[in-house]
Write a protein that holds these residues in place. Structure first.
Motif, mmCIF file in Angstrom:
data_model
loop_
_atom_site.group_PDB
_atom_site.id
_atom_site.type_symbol
_atom_site.label_atom_id
_atom_site.label_comp_id
_atom_site.label_asym_id
_atom_site.label_seq_id
_atom_site.Cartn_x
_atom_site.Cartn_y
_atom_site.Cartn_z
ATOM 1 N N THR A 70 0.811 -1.228 0.000
ATOM 2 C CA THR A 70 0.000 0.000 0.000
ATOM 3 C C THR A 70 0.842 1.274 0.000
ATOM 4 O O THR A 70 0.329 2.332 -0.295
ATOM 5 N N VAL A 71 2.135 1.166 0.347
ATOM 6 C CA VAL A 71 2.875 2.399 0.649
ATOM 7 C C VAL A 71 2.902 3.422 -0.486
ATOM 8 O O VAL A 71 2.822 4.619 -0.224
ATOM 9 N N GLY A 72 3.007 2.954 -1.745
ATOM 10 C CA GLY A 72 3.006 3.907 -2.859
ATOM 11 C C GLY A 72 1.726 4.722 -2.885
ATOM 12 O O GLY A 72 1.745 5.942 -3.037
ATOM 13 N N SER A 73 0.589 4.039 -2.689
ATOM 14 C CA SER A 73 -0.693 4.740 -2.677
ATOM 15 C C SER A 73 -0.799 5.666 -1.467
ATOM 16 O O SER A 73 -1.389 6.741 -1.546
ATOM 17 N N LEU A 74 -0.220 5.226 -0.334
ATOM 18 C CA LEU A 74 -0.322 6.054 0.876
ATOM 19 C C LEU A 74 0.464 7.357 0.736
ATOM 20 O O LEU A 74 0.114 8.371 1.332
ATOM 21 N N ILE A 75 1.528 7.341 -0.081
ATOM 22 C CA ILE A 75 2.268 8.573 -0.376
ATOM 23 C C ILE A 75 1.302 9.597 -0.975
ATOM 24 O O ILE A 75 1.304 10.767 -0.611
ATOM 25 N N ALA A 76 0.464 9.105 -1.901
ATOM 26 C CA ALA A 76 -0.512 9.989 -2.537
ATOM 27 C C ALA A 76 -1.575 10.429 -1.533
ATOM 28 O O ALA A 76 -1.946 11.608 -1.479
ATOM 29 N N VAL A 77 -2.056 9.483 -0.710
ATOM 30 C CA VAL A 77 -3.073 9.814 0.301
ATOM 31 C C VAL A 77 -2.538 10.908 1.216
ATOM 32 O O VAL A 77 -3.200 11.919 1.477
ATOM 33 N N SER A 78 -1.315 10.721 1.682
ATOM 34 C CA SER A 78 -0.705 11.697 2.574
ATOM 35 C C SER A 78 -0.629 13.073 1.907
ATOM 36 O O SER A 78 -0.986 14.087 2.498
ATOM 37 N N GLY A 79 -0.197 13.080 0.637
ATOM 38 C CA GLY A 79 -0.058 14.340 -0.095
ATOM 39 C C GLY A 79 -1.375 15.076 -0.281
ATOM 40 O O GLY A 79 -1.436 16.285 -0.079
ATOM 41 N N VAL A 80 -2.428 14.332 -0.616
ATOM 42 C CA VAL A 80 -3.703 15.035 -0.866
ATOM 43 C C VAL A 80 -4.369 15.465 0.438
ATOM 44 O O VAL A 80 -4.984 16.531 0.498
ATOM 45 N N VAL A 81 -4.220 14.643 1.489
ATOM 46 C CA VAL A 81 -4.825 15.038 2.778
ATOM 47 C C VAL A 81 -4.131 16.298 3.284
ATOM 48 O O VAL A 81 -4.780 17.295 3.630
ATOM 49 N N ALA A 82 -2.796 16.287 3.301
ATOM 50 C CA ALA A 82 -2.056 17.478 3.738
ATOM 51 C C ALA A 82 -2.352 18.641 2.798
ATOM 52 O O ALA A 82 -2.572 19.770 3.238
ATOM 53 N N GLY A 83 -2.391 18.340 1.489
ATOM 54 C CA GLY A 83 -2.637 19.377 0.487
ATOM 55 C C GLY A 83 -3.958 20.085 0.694
ATOM 56 O O GLY A 83 -4.022 21.314 0.657
ATOM 57 N N SER A 84 -5.011 19.311 0.959
ATOM 58 C CA SER A 84 -6.337 19.930 1.100
ATOM 59 C C SER A 84 -6.354 20.885 2.278
ATOM 60 O O SER A 84 -6.932 21.966 2.216
ATOM 61 N N ILE A 85 -5.693 20.487 3.371
ATOM 62 C CA ILE A 85 -5.685 21.341 4.564
ATOM 63 C C ILE A 85 -4.860 22.608 4.309
ATOM 64 O O ILE A 85 -5.251 23.711 4.673
ATOM 65 N N LEU A 86 -3.744 22.442 3.608
ATOM 66 C CA LEU A 86 -2.869 23.592 3.360
ATOM 67 C C LEU A 86 -3.448 24.549 2.325
ATOM 68 O O LEU A 86 -3.196 25.750 2.384
ATOM 69 N N VAL A 87 -4.227 24.024 1.388
ATOM 70 C CA VAL A 87 -4.852 24.912 0.414
ATOM 71 C C VAL A 87 -5.903 25.770 1.108
ATOM 72 O O VAL A 87 -6.042 26.961 0.852
ATOM 73 N N ALA A 88 -6.628 25.146 2.071
ATOM 74 C CA ALA A 88 -7.628 25.900 2.817
ATOM 75 C C ALA A 88 -6.967 26.957 3.700
ATOM 76 O O ALA A 88 -7.467 28.076 3.816
#
Lengths: 312, 330
Positions: A70-88
């Protein structure tokens, strides 16, 4: 004389893969002037930090006899979760980091639950986790990449910060494995699950914790990558699990469990990093790079197995 | 033991329930979608309105494809409110795109707008559609076949030429450059490189010291550029076959405080902002809105049996700090 020879064999047995890395460095140092610069050395370390962090998680998991796809996909999950918060709100750096790590840890916990308690083979459980997590990243981000403009967040990926994060994680992991009870239990669980269980090790809890750790480390790696590229992309990280598995295995972690060290994985990831960097510096074309990489990984592991076998 | 059994039963039930929940969600959507066109068809009698348009996007995750897909959606919503749009995201997987084509055919769409994932692989979509008598309009990228109803796109060679000319001018005809290529073998990579070959790579004074693929990816472009910066101390320009790679190259140069002419293609939002801030030199606009509106217009015409040209060309434009403002809020 006899003693000296034995020592040589012992050395090869223990440090076979390190010899491979040193040979690679000697070759690169002699053919490429750029490779001799400190900048390039820092460069390699920075480039391997993301893969190195997930390779450490992978080492824990493989040592229990499992695998974590799963780790490759989790890299993306981590990026979008952090990204959404930082964009807000670009100032919510801490919240973004914590949220990304918790979500990835949760995915790790799901993996661990199915492997330990539902007895689903790790390959299958994490294969399912891989597509679920990737799907989650797409759904969560609506398929769109987040562009990050947070000054503070981008510091995580700058200069030597990724290297420091990577080395601290490596050090802590080394201490856990070599000095702490949890580490001994991991070796015991991977070495012989039934024996470990019979001697009072709570193997299921150990497995669960190891997969959570794998998820958390993937989350941290995802944050470093998102910070380095200043974007959280749902498509990022595809295939990263293969480099992580390769690093762990090159470093002497046994796929059947029970054997492995963080130091070995560190060497493994440095071999991969040196390869990527070296092939670029030598202007090897993109097509040949993939073939050469595969051959060298194969050769390195053969050398390692052979040098171990010779002293048996 | 009993606890374990109970636990597995609970998990199994939860999984099944979530499955049911998911599929029922789909059903609702489907019935909604099916409801609309019949209603529309009865009122419109098959005129412009009630067409069912299927769109196969290669992915919605790289920035440009996302822009194109979104532009298609909003253009259909505003210009053809009666039409039904099925827009499917192929997630950069050729097998997925083909099975999605089968889904669209099962839904009996009137026309398919195909944004091919792969020049050869996606050609299969044309076969599938032909056997169901559904015309196909290709957008942005071409397949290796020519029996489509129409192709709407920009000539990627032109993008390469614009980049090549711009960098040649900026360098005054001499200097060392490097090129970051897209995924090798994709039509955009081959043609944009061809455009560079037609222009900057012919210049006697310009030396291309390195050419490597970064597979359209920002992070790969970043590490490749980092490697180059150490080796080529007098590198003057990096030409990138898309903006994501240009942003990666820019990130690498900035972290090492290196002045560099960097140009990409696609005009994604962060690239435009970077040009406005004076960080990135230029980008070439592949006009997503233009491609979207033209392809939808052509598709609707095709669905209604009208004559269309076999090719529609949407021009590329060079965007620098001088004209970036007019594109930034598009």
């Amino acid at each position: 004389m006899k003693i000296k020879k034995l020592n040589g064999m012992e050395f090869a047995k223990k440090y076979g893969i390190l010899i491979v890395l040193i040979i690679m460095w000697i070759i690169m140092l002699s053919v490429s002037p750029t490779f001799r610069t400190t900048d390039n050395a820092v460069n390699i370390l920075r480039q391997v930090s993301v893969n190195g962090i997930i390779a450490i998680g992978m080492t824990f998991v493989i040592m229990t006899g499992g695998i974590d796809l799963t780790v490759g996909s989790l890299i993306a999950v981590s990026g979008v979760v952090a990204g959404s918060i930082l964009v807000a709100n670009p100032d919510n750096v801490i919240l973004a980091i914590i949220a990304a790590i918790i979500v990835c840890g949760f995915f790790g916990a799901i993996n661990g639950f199915f492997v330990a308690y539902m007895r689903v083979p790790a390959f299958v459980a994490t294969l399912a986790g891989m597509t679920i997590a990737r799907g989650f990243a797409y759904v969560y981000s609506d398929g769109k990449p987040y562009t990050l403009a947070s000054e503070n967040f981008s510091l995580i990926g700058k200069g030597s910060v990724p290297i420091i994060i990577f080395l601290i994680i490596a050090l802590i992991s080394h201490i856990i494995l070599s000095k702490m009870k949890f580490g001994r239990y991991i070796y015991a669980t991977g070495g012989n699950l039934k024996a470990a269980s019979a001697s009072g090790v709570k193997v299921k809890a150990i497995l669960l914790k190891v997969y959570i750790l794998g998820g958390v480390l993937a989350g941290i790696a995802g944050i470093v990558l998102a910070s380095r590229t200043n974007s959280g992309q749902p498509a990022v990280g595809t295939g990263y699990e293969t480099d992580a598995i390769a690093a762990a295995v090159i470093g002497g972690t046994s796929m059947t469990g029970g054997v492995g060290t963080i130091g070995g994985t560190l060497i493994g990831i440095l071999i991969i990093g040196t390869l990527n960097n070296g092939l670029n510096l030598l202007d090897v074309s993109s097509y040949y790079q993939q073939i050469i990489k595969g051959l060298i990984i194969l050769g390195a592991v053969c050398f390692d197995i052979h040098s171990k076998g010779s002293s048996r | 033991m009993r606890v374990k059994k109970l636990l597995s039963t609970i998990v199994a039930c939860t999984l099944m329930l979530s499955l049911v929940a998911c599929s029922s969600g789909k059903n609702e959507n489907a019935s909604q979608n099916e409801g609309n066109p019949t209603q529309e068809a009865s009122t419109d009698n098959g005129s412009e309105g009630g067409v069912k348009i299927g769109v196969l996007m290669k992915t919605m995750s790289d920035t440009y494809s996302n822009k194109l897909g979104t532009a298609i959606q909003s253009y259909v919503e505003t210009q053809y409110p009666d039409a039904t749009l099925y827009l499917l995201d192929g997630q950069a997987d050729i097998a997925k795109q083909i099975s999605q084509a089968e889904d669209l055919i099962a839904k009996k769409v009137n026309v398919i707008i195909l944004n091919p994932q792969d020049a050869d692989g996606s050609a299969q979509v044309l076969d599938l559609a032909a056997s169901a008598n559904i015309p196909v309009v290709e957008v942005n990228t071409e397949t290796t076949r020519t029996d489509y109803a129409s192709f709407v796109g920009s000539e990627d060679v032109e993008a390469g030429e614009i980049m090549g000319k711009y960098v040649t001018e900026q360098l005054g005809g001499s200097g060392k450059i490097a090129i970051l290529e897209g995924e090798m073998g994709q039509s955009a990579q081959i043609k944009r490189y061809e455009g560079l070959e037609n222009t900057i790579l012919k210049e006697a004074g310009i030396e291309c010291v390195a050419t490597l693929s970064a597979s359209w990816s920002r992070s790969t472009a970043m590490s490749t550029t980092e490697d180059w910066l150490g080796k080529y101390k007098d590198l003057k320009a990096i030409i990138c076959e898309n903006d994501d790679m240009a942003m990666g190259a820019l990130q690498a140069c900035e972290s090492q405080n290196r002045e560099m002419i960097i140009i990409g293609t696609d005009a994604i939002p962060d690239a435009l902002q970077a040009i406005k801030d004076g960080r990135l030199s230029a980008t070439v606009l592949q006009d997503a809105a233009g491609q979207a509106s033209t392809s939808v217009d052509v598709a609707v015409k095709v669905a209604n049996g009208e004559e269309v040209d076999s090719r529609y060309k949407v021009d590329f434009q060079l965007i620098t700090s001088e004209n970036v403002d007019q594109y930034i809020n598009q």
